[in-house]
Design an enzyme around this catalytic site. Structure first.
Site, mmCIF file in Angstrom:
data_model
loop_
_atom_site.group_PDB
_atom_site.id
_atom_site.type_symbol
_atom_site.label_atom_id
_atom_site.label_comp_id
_atom_site.label_asym_id
_atom_site.label_seq_id
_atom_site.Cartn_x
_atom_site.Cartn_y
_atom_site.Cartn_z
ATOM 1 N N GLU A 6 0.788 -1.128 0.363
ATOM 2 C CA GLU A 6 0.032 -0.039 0.202
ATOM 3 C C GLU A 6 1.048 1.236 -0.235
ATOM 4 O O GLU A 6 1.769 1.377 0.651
ATOM 5 C CB GLU A 6 -0.971 0.114 0.983
ATOM 6 C CG GLU A 6 -1.565 1.473 1.182
ATOM 7 C CD GLU A 6 -2.211 1.873 2.388
ATOM 8 O OE1 GLU A 6 -2.789 0.363 3.230
ATOM 9 O OE2 GLU A 6 -3.681 2.368 2.122
ATOM 10 N N ASN A 46 -6.916 1.748 3.033
ATOM 11 C CA ASN A 46 -7.568 2.719 3.281
ATOM 12 C C ASN A 46 -6.964 3.727 2.042
ATOM 13 O O ASN A 46 -7.367 4.282 1.784
ATOM 14 C CB ASN A 46 -7.405 2.977 4.398
ATOM 15 C CG ASN A 46 -7.608 2.425 4.837
ATOM 16 O OD1 ASN A 46 -9.055 1.540 5.002
ATOM 17 N ND2 ASN A 46 -7.283 2.480 6.525
ATOM 18 N N ASN A 59 -12.713 -0.899 -1.125
ATOM 19 C CA ASN A 59 -11.167 -1.221 0.609
ATOM 20 C C ASN A 59 -12.506 -0.929 1.000
ATOM 21 O O ASN A 59 -12.612 -0.209 1.890
ATOM 22 C CB ASN A 59 -9.796 -0.127 0.157
ATOM 23 C CG ASN A 59 -8.871 -1.373 1.573
ATOM 24 O OD1 ASN A 59 -9.192 -2.652 1.745
ATOM 25 N ND2 ASN A 59 -9.522 -0.498 2.261
ATOM 26 N N GLU A 60 -12.524 -2.234 2.039
ATOM 27 C CA GLU A 60 -13.399 -2.099 3.456
ATOM 28 C C GLU A 60 -14.351 -0.921 3.758
ATOM 29 O O GLU A 60 -14.394 -0.190 4.155
ATOM 30 C CB GLU A 60 -12.239 -1.556 4.750
ATOM 31 C CG GLU A 60 -11.355 -2.756 4.522
ATOM 32 C CD GLU A 60 -10.151 -2.453 5.675
ATOM 33 O OE1 GLU A 60 -10.262 -1.530 6.376
ATOM 34 O OE2 GLU A 60 -9.969 -3.977 6.270
ATOM 35 N N TYR A 75 -6.949 -8.439 11.669
ATOM 36 C CA TYR A 75 -5.332 -8.525 12.186
ATOM 37 C C TYR A 75 -5.576 -8.971 13.339
ATOM 38 O O TYR A 75 -6.435 -8.898 14.009
ATOM 39 C CB TYR A 75 -4.809 -7.266 12.622
ATOM 40 C CG TYR A 75 -4.390 -7.004 10.492
ATOM 41 C CD1 TYR A 75 -3.229 -7.072 10.179
ATOM 42 C CD2 TYR A 75 -5.901 -5.972 10.210
ATOM 43 C CE1 TYR A 75 -3.263 -6.969 8.721
ATOM 44 C CE2 TYR A 75 -5.240 -5.548 9.005
ATOM 45 C CZ TYR A 75 -3.953 -5.666 8.328
ATOM 46 O OH TYR A 75 -4.099 -5.174 7.535
ATOM 47 N N GLU A 124 -6.101 -9.343 3.391
ATOM 48 C CA GLU A 124 -5.230 -9.125 4.248
ATOM 49 C C GLU A 124 -5.547 -9.359 6.124
ATOM 50 O O GLU A 124 -6.162 -9.973 6.015
ATOM 51 C CB GLU A 124 -6.344 -7.158 4.631
ATOM 52 C CG GLU A 124 -5.842 -6.137 3.525
ATOM 53 C CD GLU A 124 -5.643 -4.868 3.691
ATOM 54 O OE1 GLU A 124 -6.233 -4.509 5.631
ATOM 55 O OE2 GLU A 124 -6.974 -3.840 3.234
ATOM 56 N N GLN A 171 1.528 -6.224 5.763
ATOM 57 C CA GLN A 171 1.678 -5.806 3.761
ATOM 58 C C GLN A 171 3.258 -6.825 3.834
ATOM 59 O O GLN A 171 3.474 -7.144 4.656
ATOM 60 C CB GLN A 171 1.624 -4.616 3.977
ATOM 61 C CG GLN A 171 0.427 -3.882 4.456
ATOM 62 C CD GLN A 171 0.405 -2.207 3.860
ATOM 63 O OE1 GLN A 171 1.111 -1.665 3.316
ATOM 64 N NE2 GLN A 171 -0.842 -1.553 4.187
#
Ligand code: AHR
Length: 508
Positions: free
Chosen positions: A27, A72, A172-173, A252, A300, A357
């Site tokens: 990212e 993000n 994304n999200e 996570y 992720e 990442q």
């Protein structure tokens, strides 16, 4: 001494392991791109400014696909800013990470980096501040052979051949209130469907031999604890089911409580998360009486907590600030090993996964800007699994003592998976969650023609808080596990306490 048993039959398969499970994520965040992948002027930089030392570690890690440019970050990204002559590219604010973005690295550089690294690109499109038109334009720029305004722009810039991007993440999200351009499930699901149409969902959009067909990943929940979890997946799928291929999962894990017994059991929560999302996908499939099966992109996943919140200490609107730079421990490496076993155990439905990442930002690879690159502890389980966990995941029966912890009252001490390799051999991945005692493991592989042990690599540290850093880059690394006893069909290995192992067997 605790004892555990693993039984795997060569004909009882979960499914073939998709190499894309060994994906990662880059990212525009912190020093992942600038000072990570790309650092012109660094002694190790090639003619394109790509760090050769990082490229070598990416190859050693065995990464298959890399998701880009966010995260993000993507939700306010204008892809056009990152193409064309570097001197004309604008500097912009990135509201997601309150950083400034120079745009000196963009799509063409990323594709060139992927080709150099030998990985497949996975592009995310902005469904936050932008939508259908920008998504279609981006696909025209990347994938159309020529003869249109944007494909000719790419050609004029120096890329005659289409980039041939197959994997497209639709935003994304988008369920997260923090997301720039956050949407309801219905708003997002419709937009995802329309963007998939704009990018092109069928071979008809590309023509024979021009570019590969595309695969779309729609956003599931940002994590399993979201208040809209479950309902979000169902509502999104109702809007875009026939247009997408995979649904995303993000999670996570952390040990903020300082409770390693619970931390080592977190992979059980990943198992439950995967099973739940599969159930929602199949419920929508049933309601629609569809023949199409949606698979999963766990794009992720990682351990993330050491640096959490530290980004708030960095002055806003810095360029490539050193944020989210978790320094991983030996315990984190064991957890990552367990999470890999969970992903591979669901090979029938998990087709893509991205360790988030890749470099510096919660990454397996760490660099110093202007200095060296090294392997974090979590590098090792990923690299070992990417190398040895190829073939078909088997339905693996585990008989193990259990223990009580924050994840549940009866968590097995042993988490394990057997894999039938295409060369006729077997790979076994095994996590001993017992913090204090070794575990005597019996591996019952009697349905295979006679096997012989060929290797045992184990991650085990007396100090679970041990880390790798610039001065001690190999403090935590896999070591030989010793002899594996057996008669060709049933084997025995004593797994050290708090350890993660890869055992390999060859036919004959
Ligand atoms: O990987 C760091 C961030 O975590 C990503 O930008 C976002 O998608 C997630 O919340």
């Amino acid at each position: 001494m605790s004892k555990a048993r693993l039984i795997a039959d060569r004909d009882f398969a979960v499914g073939p392991i998709d190499r894309r499970i060994f994906g990662s994520f880059a990212e525009h965040l912190g020093r992942c791109i600038y000072g990570g992948l790309y650092e012109p002027g660094h002694p190790q930089a090639d003619a394109q400014g790509f760090r050769r030392d990082v490229l070598a570690l990416v190859r050693e890690l065995g990464v298959s696909v890399v998701r880009y440019p966010g995260g993000n970050f993507v939700s306010s990204y204008r892809w056009e800013d990152g193409v064309g002559p570097r001197g004309q590219r604008p500097v912009r604010r990135d509201p997601a990470w309150t950083s400034v973005e120079s745009n000196q690295f963009g799509t063409d550089e990323f594709i060139a980096w992927c080709r150099t690294a030998g990985v497949e690109p996975m592009l995310a499109v902005n469904l936050g501040s932008r939508g259908v038109e920008a998504a279609g334009d981006y696909a025209e720029y990347c994938n159309h052979p020529g003869g249109t305004r944007l494909s000719d722009l790419r050609r004029a810039i120096g890329h005659a051949d289409p980039h041939g991007v197959r994997l497209w993440c639709l935003g994304n999200e988008m369920d997260g209130p923090w997301q720039y351009g956050h949407k309801t499930a219905t708003e997002y699901g419709r937009l995802a469907r329309e963007c998939a149409k704009a990018i092109g969902t069928t071979d008809r959009h590309y023509g024979a031999g021009e570019a590969p067909p595309v695969e779309f990943i729609a956003c599931g929940s940002s994590h399993r604890g979201m208040p809209t979890y479950g309902a979000w997946e169902r509502e999104v799928l109702e809007e875009c089911y026939d247009h997408i291929h995979h649904l995303s999962l993000h999670q996570y894990y952390n040990d903020r409580a300082g409770d390693p017994a619970t931390f080592l059991a977190r992979s059980q929560e990943m198992d439950a998360y995967i099973s739940e999302v599969v159930a929602v996908c199949d419920a929508v499939k049933a309601r629609r009486r569809s023949r199409r099966t949606i698979t999963l992109s766990f794009d992720e996943w990682n351990v993330w907590y050491h640096s959490h919140g530290a980004e708030r200490l960095v002055p806003p609107w810095s360029a490539a600030p050193p944020i989210l730079e978790d320094v991983y421990t030996a315990a984190d490496a064991l957890v990552v090993g367990g999470l890999l076993i969970s992903l591979l155990s669901h090979a029938d439905r998990v087709r893509i996964a991205c360790l988030a990442q890749l470099v510096n930002v919660i990454g397996p690879i760490m660099t110093r800007t202007g200095g060296p690159a090294w392997r974090q502890t979590i590098f090792h389980p990923f690299a070992l699994a990417a190398r040895h966990a190829t073939g078909t995941a088997l339905r693996t029966l585990v008989e193990s003592p259990t223990y009580a912890c924050g994840v549940g009252p009866a968590v097995p001490l042993l988490q394990a998976l057997a894999i039938r390799r295409d060369d006729g051999g077997v790979t076994v991945l095994a996590l001993n969650r017992d913090l204090a005692e070794p575990l005597d493991l019996e591996l019952d592989l009697r349905s295979f023609p006679a096997l012989r042990p060929t290797g045992w690599q184990v991650l085990h540290e007396a100090d679970l808080q041990a880390v790798n850093d610039e001065r001690h880059p190999d403090r935590v690394a896999p070591r030989g596990g010793g002899a594996v006893d057996g008669d060709g069909r049933v084997f025995r290995a004593r797994l050290p306490p708090a350890s993660w192992s890869v055992l390999t067997f060859a036919a004959g």
